[in-house]
Write a protein that holds these residues in place. Sequence first.
Motif, short mmCIF file in Angstrom:
data_model
loop_
_atom_site.label_atom_id
_atom_site.label_comp_id
_atom_site.label_asym_id
_atom_site.label_seq_id
_atom_site.Cartn_x
_atom_site.Cartn_y
_atom_site.Cartn_z
N ASP A 78 39.08 38.16 36.82
CA ASP A 78 38.92 37.08 35.85
C ASP A 78 37.88 37.43 34.79
N THR A 79 38.17 37.07 33.57
CA THR A 79 37.12 37.11 32.56
C THR A 79 36.30 35.83 32.69
N ASN A 80 35.10 35.82 32.10
CA ASN A 80 34.30 34.59 32.11
C ASN A 80 35.06 33.46 31.45
N ASN A 81 35.82 33.80 30.42
CA ASN A 81 36.56 32.78 29.70
C ASN A 81 37.58 32.12 30.59
N SER A 82 38.32 32.89 31.36
CA SER A 82 39.35 32.25 32.18
C SER A 82 38.72 31.42 33.30
N VAL A 83 37.55 31.83 33.80
CA VAL A 83 36.85 30.99 34.77
C VAL A 83 36.50 29.66 34.12
N ALA A 84 36.00 29.68 32.90
CA ALA A 84 35.65 28.44 32.19
C ALA A 84 36.87 27.58 31.98
N GLU A 85 37.99 28.21 31.66
CA GLU A 85 39.22 27.44 31.46
C GLU A 85 39.67 26.78 32.76
N ARG A 86 39.55 27.50 33.84
CA ARG A 86 39.96 26.94 35.14
C ARG A 86 39.05 25.78 35.54
N LEU A 87 37.76 25.94 35.29
CA LEU A 87 36.83 24.85 35.61
C LEU A 87 37.11 23.63 34.72
N HIS A 88 37.44 23.89 33.47
CA HIS A 88 37.77 22.77 32.57
C HIS A 88 39.03 22.05 33.05
N SER A 89 40.01 22.81 33.52
CA SER A 89 41.24 22.20 34.05
C SER A 89 40.93 21.32 35.26
N ILE A 90 40.03 21.77 36.12
CA ILE A 90 39.64 20.96 37.28
C ILE A 90 39.03 19.64 36.80
#
Length: 138
Positions: A2-14
């Motif tokens: 994962d890039t940091n960006n995709s982690v942020a996107e996943r957390l935002h989706s949660i």
Amino acid sequence: ADTNNSVAERLHSICEVLESHVSYYNWVGFYFKNGDKEELKLGPYVGTPTDHTIIPFGKGICGQVAVSNQNFVVPDVSAQDNYIACSITVKAEIVVPIFVNNKNIGQIDIDSNTADPFTEEDERFLEFVCAQVATILE
Ligand code: SME
């Protein structure tokens, strides 16, 4: 990986799923320990933008959870001395820590516009969510 960006996107989706599916979850966000500093930094969130993007350890409900490593359920925010108000519509708050390798690295923070809405079921559910988030982060 994962890039940091995709982690942020996943957390935002949660955040989006929680805010949209639970009527009394009105602001949902993550705070994380800010590097080596004794402070929390705002991460992904859904809801009214907050001025409190940095919270020192010990300050407010969030800062207290950074130190206590315990869930903090606040049925009535007006009864709290050590509380940081983000919006006048907020009546209650729950903060649950996130542990990675047994270390408190951040938390989920939920504000409610409903008085005294949070039950032990919310605590168990949010502990589960935080355990899943830990697997994204580790
Ligand atoms: N109320 C929190 C501050 C964060 S806002 O709820 C987004 C507190 O007292 O720590």
